[in-house]
Design a protein around this motif. Structure first.
Motif, PDB file in Angstrom:
ATOM      1  N   LYS A   1       0.735  -1.116   0.013  1.00 31.32           N
ATOM      2  CA  LYS A   1       0.044  -0.099   0.030  1.00 31.32           C
ATOM      3  C   LYS A   1       0.894   1.467   0.116  1.00 31.32           C
ATOM      4  O   LYS A   1       0.656   2.158  -0.793  1.00 31.32           O
ATOM      5  N   GLN A   2       2.038   1.354   0.767  1.00 29.70           N
ATOM      6  CA  GLN A   2       2.906   2.479   0.650  1.00 29.70           C
ATOM      7  C   GLN A   2       3.530   2.568  -0.416  1.00 29.70           C
ATOM      8  O   GLN A   2       3.629   3.771  -0.902  1.00 29.70           O
ATOM      9  N   GLU A   3       4.196   1.368  -1.043  1.00 30.53           N
ATOM     10  CA  GLU A   3       4.754   1.522  -2.299  1.00 30.53           C
ATOM     11  C   GLU A   3       3.737   2.298  -3.419  1.00 30.53           C
ATOM     12  O   GLU A   3       4.151   3.010  -4.302  1.00 30.53           O
ATOM     13  N   ARG A   4       2.563   1.567  -3.354  1.00 26.62           N
ATOM     14  CA  ARG A   4       1.498   2.147  -4.650  1.00 26.62           C
ATOM     15  C   ARG A   4       1.546   3.611  -4.338  1.00 26.62           C
ATOM     16  O   ARG A   4       1.248   4.219  -5.023  1.00 26.62           O
ATOM     17  N   GLN A   5       1.097   4.078  -2.938  1.00 30.58           N
ATOM     18  CA  GLN A   5       0.857   5.562  -2.757  1.00 30.58           C
ATOM     19  C   GLN A   5       2.056   6.339  -3.212  1.00 30.58           C
ATOM     20  O   GLN A   5       2.073   7.352  -3.740  1.00 30.58           O
ATOM     21  N   ALA A   6       3.316   6.043  -2.863  1.00 33.74           N
ATOM     22  CA  ALA A   6       4.531   6.576  -3.322  1.00 33.74           C
ATOM     23  C   ALA A   6       4.476   6.694  -5.043  1.00 33.74           C
ATOM     24  O   ALA A   6       4.847   7.952  -5.211  1.00 33.74           O
ATOM     25  N   LEU A   7       4.282   5.462  -5.468  1.00 26.36           N
ATOM     26  CA  LEU A   7       4.087   5.553  -7.081  1.00 26.36           C
ATOM     27  C   LEU A   7       3.225   6.528  -7.572  1.00 26.36           C
ATOM     28  O   LEU A   7       3.658   7.328  -8.703  1.00 26.36           O
ATOM     29  N   GLU A   8       2.096   6.594  -7.041  1.00 28.84           N
ATOM     30  CA  GLU A   8       1.114   7.527  -7.498  1.00 28.84           C
ATOM     31  C   GLU A   8       1.764   9.001  -7.283  1.00 28.84           C
ATOM     32  O   GLU A   8       1.393   9.948  -8.132  1.00 28.84           O
ATOM     33  N   GLU A   9       2.117   9.399  -6.139  1.00 27.38           N
ATOM     34  CA  GLU A   9       2.576  10.744  -5.784  1.00 27.38           C
ATOM     35  C   GLU A   9       3.582  11.259  -6.769  1.00 27.38           C
ATOM     36  O   GLU A   9       3.573  12.116  -7.300  1.00 27.38           O
ATOM     37  N   THR A  10       4.550   9.864  -7.166  1.00 25.38           N
ATOM     38  CA  THR A  10       5.806  10.443  -8.263  1.00 25.38           C
ATOM     39  C   THR A  10       5.035  10.447  -9.520  1.00 25.38           C
ATOM     40  O   THR A  10       5.468  11.499 -10.347  1.00 25.38           O
ATOM     41  N   LYS A  11       4.053   9.762  -9.894  1.00 26.06           N
ATOM     42  CA  LYS A  11       3.347  10.153 -11.229  1.00 26.06           C
ATOM     43  C   LYS A  11       2.800  11.493 -11.213  1.00 26.06           C
ATOM     44  O   LYS A  11       2.568  12.032 -12.335  1.00 26.06           O
ATOM     45  N   LYS A  12       2.140  11.792 -10.218  1.00 28.68           N
ATOM     46  CA  LYS A  12       1.513  13.159 -10.207  1.00 28.68           C
ATOM     47  C   LYS A  12       2.681  14.441 -10.056  1.00 28.68           C
ATOM     48  O   LYS A  12       2.360  15.457 -10.694  1.00 28.68           O
ATOM     49  N   VAL A  13       3.757  14.096  -9.980  1.00 26.60           N
ATOM     50  CA  VAL A  13       4.798  15.204  -9.829  1.00 26.60           C
ATOM     51  C   VAL A  13       5.310  15.316 -11.210  1.00 26.60           C
ATOM     52  O   VAL A  13       5.672  16.504 -11.718  1.00 26.60           O
ATOM     53  N   ILE A  14       5.572  14.401 -12.113  1.00 23.22           N
ATOM     54  CA  ILE A  14       6.357  14.459 -13.461  1.00 23.22           C
ATOM     55  C   ILE A  14       5.473  15.301 -14.248  1.00 23.22           C
ATOM     56  O   ILE A  14       6.265  16.193 -14.822  1.00 23.22           O
ATOM     57  N   PRO A  15       4.218  15.410 -14.522  1.00 25.38           N
ATOM     58  CA  PRO A  15       3.626  16.610 -15.360  1.00 25.38           C
ATOM     59  C   PRO A  15       4.006  17.727 -14.958  1.00 25.38           C
ATOM     60  O   PRO A  15       4.116  18.966 -15.858  1.00 25.38           O
ATOM     61  N   THR A  16       3.900  18.194 -13.507  1.00 19.27           N
ATOM     62  CA  THR A  16       4.240  19.692 -13.309  1.00 19.27           C
ATOM     63  C   THR A  16       5.774  19.910 -13.522  1.00 19.27           C
ATOM     64  O   THR A  16       6.178  21.132 -14.142  1.00 19.27           O
ATOM     65  N   VAL A  17       6.626  18.960 -13.347  1.00 22.36           N
ATOM     66  CA  VAL A  17       7.975  18.967 -13.783  1.00 22.36           C
ATOM     67  C   VAL A  17       8.245  19.323 -15.237  1.00 22.36           C
ATOM     68  O   VAL A  17       8.941  20.276 -15.756  1.00 22.36           O
ATOM     69  N   ARG A  18       7.264  18.511 -15.937  1.00 22.21           N
ATOM     70  CA  ARG A  18       7.584  18.765 -17.240  1.00 22.21           C
ATOM     71  C   ARG A  18       7.080  20.134 -17.997  1.00 22.21           C
ATOM     72  O   ARG A  18       7.604  20.728 -18.901  1.00 22.21           O
TER      73      ARG A  18
END
Length: 116
Positions: free
Chosen positions: A52-69
């Protein structure tokens, strides 16, 4: 020491953002690997919690990438504008700064999947 030119500052920001995006992609791969490993070996006592923790971290990382782009796109435009301003002003910036800026623009376009 002379103050940094706007071109140099924008170039550095673009280079930093490109590295930042690459690190997020690497982190994404690592998280996916850890999730796969946990799914393959659910025998650990707290595997469900870790998953659960890893999936949550994965989703948070996925959300950050468009902002950085988006920041890369904006900074890339600023660097290109500074290059144009420099050309219009008769090459005020040093040759080294212009070369680094052009390299950063090419790297930024590559990171965004555009042709340089």
């Amino acid at each position: 020491m002379a103050p940094s030119s706007k071109l140099r500052v924008q170039t550095s920001a673009l280079q930093r953002l490109i590295k930042e995006e690459a690190s997020y992609h690497k982190e994404l791969e690592q998280q996916e690997g850890r999730i796969s490993k946990l799914e393959a070996n659910p025998s650990e006592d707290n595997a469900e919690y870790l998953l659960k923790q890893e999936r949550q971290a994965l989703e948070e990382t996925k959300k950050v990438i468009p902002t950085v782009r988006e920041k890369i796109v904006q900074t890339l435009q600023q660097v290109e504008e500074e290059l144009e301003n420099n050309k219009a002003e008769g090459g005020v910036a040093s040759t080294e700064d212009v070369t680094k800026a052009k390299e950063a623009v090419a790297a930024g376009k590559k990171a965004l999947g555009q042709s340089a």
